[in-house]
Design an enzyme around this catalytic site. Sequence first.
Site, PDB file in Angstrom:
ATOM      1  N   HIS A  38       0.822  -1.220   0.000  1.00 38.77           N
ATOM      2  CA  HIS A  38       0.000   0.000   0.000  1.00 38.77           C
ATOM      3  C   HIS A  38       0.854   1.268   0.000  1.00 38.77           C
ATOM      4  O   HIS A  38       0.362   2.335  -0.316  1.00 38.77           O
ATOM      5  CB  HIS A  38      -1.048  -0.010   1.118  1.00 38.77           C
ATOM      6  CG  HIS A  38      -0.558   0.303   2.497  1.00 38.77           C
ATOM      7  ND1 HIS A  38      -0.248  -0.663   3.426  1.00 38.77           N
ATOM      8  CD2 HIS A  38      -0.343   1.481   3.114  1.00 38.77           C
ATOM      9  CE1 HIS A  38       0.126  -0.086   4.547  1.00 38.77           C
ATOM     10  NE2 HIS A  38       0.078   1.221   4.396  1.00 38.77           N
TER      11      HIS A  38
ATOM     12  N   SER B  81       4.013   2.281   8.404  1.00 38.13           N
ATOM     13  CA  SER B  81       3.809   1.251   7.408  1.00 38.13           C
ATOM     14  C   SER B  81       5.089   1.063   6.624  1.00 38.13           C
ATOM     15  O   SER B  81       5.735   2.031   6.241  1.00 38.13           O
ATOM     16  CB  SER B  81       2.684   1.626   6.467  1.00 38.13           C
ATOM     17  OG  SER B  81       1.503   1.165   7.015  1.00 38.13           O
TER      18      SER B  81
ATOM     19  N   ASP C 290       1.218  -7.695   2.383  1.00 33.46           N
ATOM     20  CA  ASP C 290       1.313  -6.262   2.091  1.00 33.46           C
ATOM     21  C   ASP C 290       2.769  -5.814   1.900  1.00 33.46           C
ATOM     22  O   ASP C 290       3.333  -5.150   2.757  1.00 33.46           O
ATOM     23  CB  ASP C 290       0.640  -5.485   3.229  1.00 33.46           C
ATOM     24  CG  ASP C 290       0.346  -4.044   2.846  1.00 33.46           C
ATOM     25  OD1 ASP C 290       0.885  -3.569   1.827  1.00 33.46           O
ATOM     26  OD2 ASP C 290      -0.413  -3.387   3.581  1.00 33.46           O
TER      27      ASP C 290
HETATM   28  N1  ARG Z   1      -4.668   0.483   7.764  1.00 22.89           N
HETATM   29  C1  ARG Z   1      -3.367   0.475   7.178  1.00 22.89           C
HETATM   30  C2  ARG Z   1      -2.718   1.879   7.240  1.00 22.89           C
HETATM   31  O1  ARG Z   1      -3.285   2.754   7.836  1.00 22.89           O
HETATM   32  C3  ARG Z   1      -3.375  -0.066   5.807  1.00 22.89           C
HETATM   33  C4  ARG Z   1      -4.044   0.777   4.785  1.00 22.89           C
HETATM   34  C5  ARG Z   1      -4.000   0.270   3.382  1.00 22.89           C
HETATM   35  N2  ARG Z   1      -4.995  -0.733   3.112  1.00 22.89           N
HETATM   36  C6  ARG Z   1      -6.293  -0.477   2.754  1.00 22.89           C
HETATM   37  N3  ARG Z   1      -7.091  -1.477   2.557  1.00 22.89           N
HETATM   38  N4  ARG Z   1      -6.780   0.726   2.632  1.00 22.89           N
HETATM   39  O2  ARG Z   1      -2.057   2.371   6.378  1.00 22.89           O
HETATM   40  N1  ASP Z   2      -1.261   1.354   8.019  1.00 23.11           N
HETATM   41  C1  ASP Z   2      -0.532   2.424   8.637  1.00 23.11           C
HETATM   42  C2  ASP Z   2       0.464   3.120   7.714  1.00 23.11           C
HETATM   43  O1  ASP Z   2       0.263   3.207   6.531  1.00 23.11           O
HETATM   44  C3  ASP Z   2       0.088   1.961   9.901  1.00 23.11           C
HETATM   45  C4  ASP Z   2      -0.832   2.151  11.054  1.00 23.11           C
HETATM   46  O2  ASP Z   2      -1.573   3.152  11.066  1.00 23.11           O
HETATM   47  O3  ASP Z   2      -0.796   1.329  11.959  1.00 23.11           O
HETATM   48  O4  ASP Z   2       1.425   3.725   8.126  1.00 23.11           O
END
Ligand code: ARG
Ligand code: ASP
Length: 726
Positions: A87, A652, A223
């Site tokens: 991502h 991330s 990921d």
């Molecule tokens: N929650 C994670 C972060 O904040 C992964 C986000 C990317 N994935 C998604 N399905 N949007 O970045």
């Molecule tokens: N998914 C998040 C990021 O892109 C990490 C988190 O918020 O825990 O940095």
Amino acid sequence: MRYFIQSFLLVFLLSQTSTVKAGEGMWLPIFLKALNEQEMQHMGMKISAEDIYSVNKSSLKDAIVHFGGFCTGEIISDQGLILTNHHCGYSNIQSHSTIENNLLKDGYWSQSFDEELPNPGLFVTFIESIEDVTKKALLGTNDQMSAVERQSTIDKNLENIRAGYRLAEFHEIIIRPFYNGNQYFLFHTVKYNDVRLVGTPPESIGKFGADTDNWVFPRHTGDFSLFRVYAGPNNEPAAYSPDNKPFTPKHSLPISLDGVEEGDFTMVFGFPGRTNQYLPSPAVEQIINTLNPAKIEIRDKALKILDKRMRAEPEVRLKYASKFARVANYWKKWIGESQGLKSSNALKKKYTLEKEYAQNAPKDFKNIVQEFKTLYGEIEPYALARDFYSETTSRNIEILRQIRNIQRLVTTYEENGEEEYKALVERYIPYFENFYKDYEPELDQEVFAALTAFYVESLDKEFIPEELTREFLFMRALRDFNGLAKYMYSNSTFPTEEKFIAVLGKEPAEAVELIKKDPLYTLYTSWNGLYTKAISAPYNHYKTQIDSLQRLYMKGQMLTFKDKRFWPDANSTMRVTYGKVNGYNPRDAVRYLPFSYVEGIMEKYVPGDYEFDVPKKLVKLIETKNYGQYADETGSVPVCFIGTNHTTGGNSGSPAIDAYGNLIGLNFDRVWEGTMSDINYDSSICRNIMVDARYVLFLVDKLGGATRLIDEMKLVRPKTGLRSKK
Ligand code: ARG
Ligand code: ASP
């Protein structure tokens, strides 16, 4: 004697668990030796603080990069190979994708350096060194000064500090406030601008579970994506050139095939974006009761419209995948955060702490929480309107966001004349083309109608621009906001690429005239003008006072709770967080184990599904247990694991590192029950989610067949001591 002092210190540190809980904190690498090393070693770490951060020799920090300024990445070979999240690489992978050659859908494994794909605009930043410059930064300031006076003194000081450095090209000095402005640290950075895409699994693996599984454990997402840093002559940073060579890093992380087990020490090293751990209760009340619910509802409306079209049309799905994920990500996070703040009794904890604070704080600091109450009450309508404005005009209605650039064209023409205007048009054209490539005007029109209606229905009159009023609709014989949207999108040239590019092709004077008469342009400028006057001016007035008070409150807490170890809130600077691999109880009678396995992918697998499909080849590999050297002692490949490491957005792509300094995985998310960790970290339920390095290697090797990449890496077995067999 030395042993005695050490163990005394240790007992002292460990007795602080009531204040800083195991796992809490995002620590500055330069203070690890003084604040954390003993605790880390007690938790199982076998290396020293000096091995993690050193300016005299190569250390782990030399393998960590700020990836594009928004994620973290790490170097995993002596040829500059970078590992980060799928991502994090998403928009670059997307920009190399077309319907015919779809890297998102099919994945990509370059077969040679020549096939590694350049990404204009993408960069990675290394940290050379970190310095405490608090004394110099705060020279001549005191608590009695006005906020403005104080800031201008500090700005001058920072300028003086910067003037003391002579910097080579691509080197930069960054100075940031810490502890709400009570301390300042300087980061000497080096930026590399030639970063190429090396490999990525198909999106069905890199984003497996998509938005349904986002922020959730048990998780089965692969990921990750691979990039490479290229350098110019002498291994120095250089602009992209086909002649650049793979970068030779000072350090690259070996990768462990032994993994970790429950209870093992882990550390996450990266660039966490923002946390708000030291807010007073009125601020947290406002987040729970007012701001989060509003933002959630706005995004909910926009997402429903996007989702409907994306499910029906594959082309729209490809165009909007990245945008949808971006909007959905925080929409879901805020829902989890609000729930978590409630279920972890965050407010009650704040009230208790504040009571204790009021009793024990030094005289001048005692009444701070009372003052916060007044200020947060005063700022609330403006804070709400501000969120509404930014969610509506710059996060969700795409065309309004573009008008900011169009407005810059107009001001450039008016202030700097034709020549500069023309130069700016030249620069903007590729940018606009890029925008239209992934733009669906009818979809945006629908979002416009829904969100403007909601804005007007939710906010007081003083925040509503004339073009959104009943009177305006009446004058133009428009029945409602659908009518308004239709009127705007059919009379404006901006939503249609040919029309707008044709405007830009006209003589400057005529083009600017046409732009200024455009109905979307007049709406935007009037809305933006009102925002500046009626929303952001009063907001900033109160926010400056809140910020000053927060600085004093931080200082007050440090003076009051003398034996608590305070960590500075995240601010996109390099930090280390550490904890243990650990499951948790999401609810009564349920316990989550810390590891998920490839068999779990098959449990979730739904062929043809938009979120839970995977390539046939992966199914086959799992069915035949073709795991090679990547299975653990259970005979299967671990996919994800969780730990008590305190992480946030920006972490991330951060490496998960074992007790010996080897890579064991890649941080990418947090668990649902613990998404409130930015405001109230609770070690009993806050967990970060990491992809296991063995799943990454398994995919690179068995799915991608990219053995040339595996050969570049250094695979180790620190626990079993066996040499990795290739
Ligand atoms: N929650 C994670 C972060 O904040 C992964 C986000 C990317 N994935 C998604 N399905 N949007 O970045
Ligand atoms: N998914 C998040 C990021 O892109 C990490 C988190 O918020 O825990 O940095």
